[in-house]
Write an enzyme that holds these catalytic residues in place. Structure first.
Site, short mmCIF file in Angstrom:
data_model
loop_
_atom_site.label_atom_id
_atom_site.label_comp_id
_atom_site.label_asym_id
_atom_site.label_seq_id
_atom_site.Cartn_x
_atom_site.Cartn_y
_atom_site.Cartn_z
N ASP A 178 73.39 24.63 -3.88
CA ASP A 178 74.12 25.05 -2.70
C ASP A 178 75.62 24.96 -3.00
O ASP A 178 76.07 25.46 -4.02
CB ASP A 178 73.71 24.20 -1.49
CG ASP A 178 74.14 24.81 -0.17
OD1 ASP A 178 73.43 25.68 0.36
OD2 ASP A 178 75.21 24.41 0.34
N TYR A 308 83.11 26.53 4.11
CA TYR A 308 82.72 27.93 4.14
C TYR A 308 83.94 28.82 4.39
O TYR A 308 84.11 29.87 3.75
CB TYR A 308 81.67 28.17 5.23
CG TYR A 308 80.29 27.71 4.85
CD1 TYR A 308 79.34 28.61 4.40
CD2 TYR A 308 79.94 26.37 4.92
CE1 TYR A 308 78.06 28.19 4.04
CE2 TYR A 308 78.68 25.94 4.55
CZ TYR A 308 77.74 26.84 4.11
OH TYR A 308 76.49 26.42 3.74
N HIS A 359 64.96 25.03 -1.10
CA HIS A 359 66.39 24.88 -1.30
C HIS A 359 66.83 23.43 -1.50
O HIS A 359 67.75 23.16 -2.26
CB HIS A 359 67.13 25.48 -0.10
CG HIS A 359 68.60 25.63 -0.29
ND1 HIS A 359 69.16 26.44 -1.26
CD2 HIS A 359 69.65 25.06 0.37
CE1 HIS A 359 70.48 26.38 -1.18
NE2 HIS A 359 70.80 25.55 -0.21
#
Length: 384
Positions: A178, A308, A359
């Site tokens: 990630d 982000y 994930h």
């Protein structure tokens, strides 16, 4: 600031405030016949909140986490929290493991003993590691950046200094998934002289493939990726859109509501893991809530979402990576990368398709990931 020992100790006032908020939670209505189709299922959320309020024991989880060696250290004005566990084999190599969002350093908890003491977990003591697991800036018990610009590249610079200037390692291994995959790749791109090798469980969303207008130059696998990625972003990428554009607005709600925070996080754990729609197949409620608590007690959901925004607005592009790279793909992870693209842009020396998992690799299948890491880095142990 020198390296200082650290113990997790949340105040009673914070825990009492949490109980009050859980007792007075207001849930939205849910249309009849719906479950997870439009977001977090309210019935599941209510059951999780009930467990959180009446059965979950934060103090027990706190004690469990404090069995590891935690530290704090200032690097370029950021107070970085990290775990540092020494390997028990004859020649451990240092490895920095970087987590992502919406997980935390907790992602690697199960992996630590398997890497530091492989002999006790079916492995060879020659394959041991010194394990370093930092909390990303703005996540968990690391401090929050005060200014904009803390993107994957800037984090990688902090971690390079942590490993070399603060911990004294001249060369080291790195791994992540990630956000941690991005940080690891920037470490390798900017400081190849420091890296023995790197290991990834994903390579993020490949923006240049998605935005490519020269489809005739793409392989069939790359075309399939572009189609699947565009569909995934349209249907599953709302969190990414808001966190990369208006994270502060989101933070106002999630910083004030533990139930809202839980709903935001657990939806991703269900959607991105190999749980087949049943969270209990991959995670215990204690695991889910401990991860949520790390965000709640540190009030870092807003600062974590900011990465982000920074990665969209201030991150310089990566070039080809020459450091030897291992890639282990877990079958239900998000957007498995095209092998052709990966091999053109990274020095892939080991490509593995793991039998199961999603994930949150180290939380879901720690034994499989530990085995993969020990096997991959075996070839590079004499280069530290």
């Amino acid at each position: 600031m020198s390296i200082e020992n650290f113990n997790i100790k949340v105040s009673d006032e914070v825990l009492e405030d949490l109980k009050y908020r859980l007792d007075h939670a207001r849930f939205p209505e849910q249309l009849e016949g719906l479950h997870w189709e439009r977001g977090t299922d309210i019935d599941y959320l209510k059951s999780l909140v009930s467990y959180w309020r009446y059965e979950f024991d934060w103090r027990a989880q706190e004690e469990e986490l404090n069995r590891f060696s935690h530290f704090h250290c200032e690097v370029d004005g950021i107070d970085i929290h990290f775990i540092h566990e020494r390997g028990k084999g004859p020649n451990p190599i240092p490895i920095i493991l970087t987590h992502g969002w919406p997980d935390s350093f907790l992602r690697y908890k199960k992996l630590i003993p398997m890497l530091t003491d492989p002999a006790s977990h079916g492995g060879d003591p020659e394959d041991s590691f010194d394990v370093i697991i930092p909390s990303l800036p703005g996540f968990g018990f690391s401090s929050k950046p005060l200014h904009s610009g803390m993107n994957n590249c800037e984090v990688s610079e902090l971690f390079a200094k942590l490993m070399t200037e603060k911990l004294g390692y001249s060369r080291f291994a790195a791994a992540g998934g990630d956000v941690g995959s991005g940080v690891t790749r920037y470490l390798a791109f900017n400081h190849p002289e420091l890296l023995i090798a790197i290991h990834l469980t994903d390579i993020g969303i490949i923006k240049d493939l998605i935005s490519s207008r020269n489809e005739e130059k793409l392989s069939q696998e790359e075309l399939n990726y572009k189609k699947n990625a565009s569909s995934w972003i349209s249907n599953e990428g709302a969190y990414m859109s808001i966190q990369s554009t208006k994270p502060q607005t989101l933070a106002c709600g999630l910083s004030d509501s533990p139930v809202g925070l839980a709903a935001w996080i657990i939806e991703k754990f269900r959607a991105w893991s190999h749980c087949e729609g049943d969270l209990s197949k991959s995670f215990s409620k204690d695991e889910l809530l401990t991860n949520i608590m790390i965000y709640w007690v540190t009030n870092t959901i807003g600062s974590s979402a900011n990465i982000y925004y920074e990665n969209v607005h201030s991150l310089s592009p990566l070039g080809p990576i020459e450091v030897p790279t291992g890639l282990a793909l877990f079958p239900v992870d998000i957007l498995l990368p095209p092998r052709e693209w990966a091999e053109k842009n990274l020095n892939i020396t080991k490509w593995t398709t793991v039998a199961r998992g999603g994930h949150f690799t180290a939380m879901e299948e720690p034994e499989l990931l530990a085995k993969e890491l020990r096997e991959f880095f075996k070839a590079y142990r004499n280069k530290k």
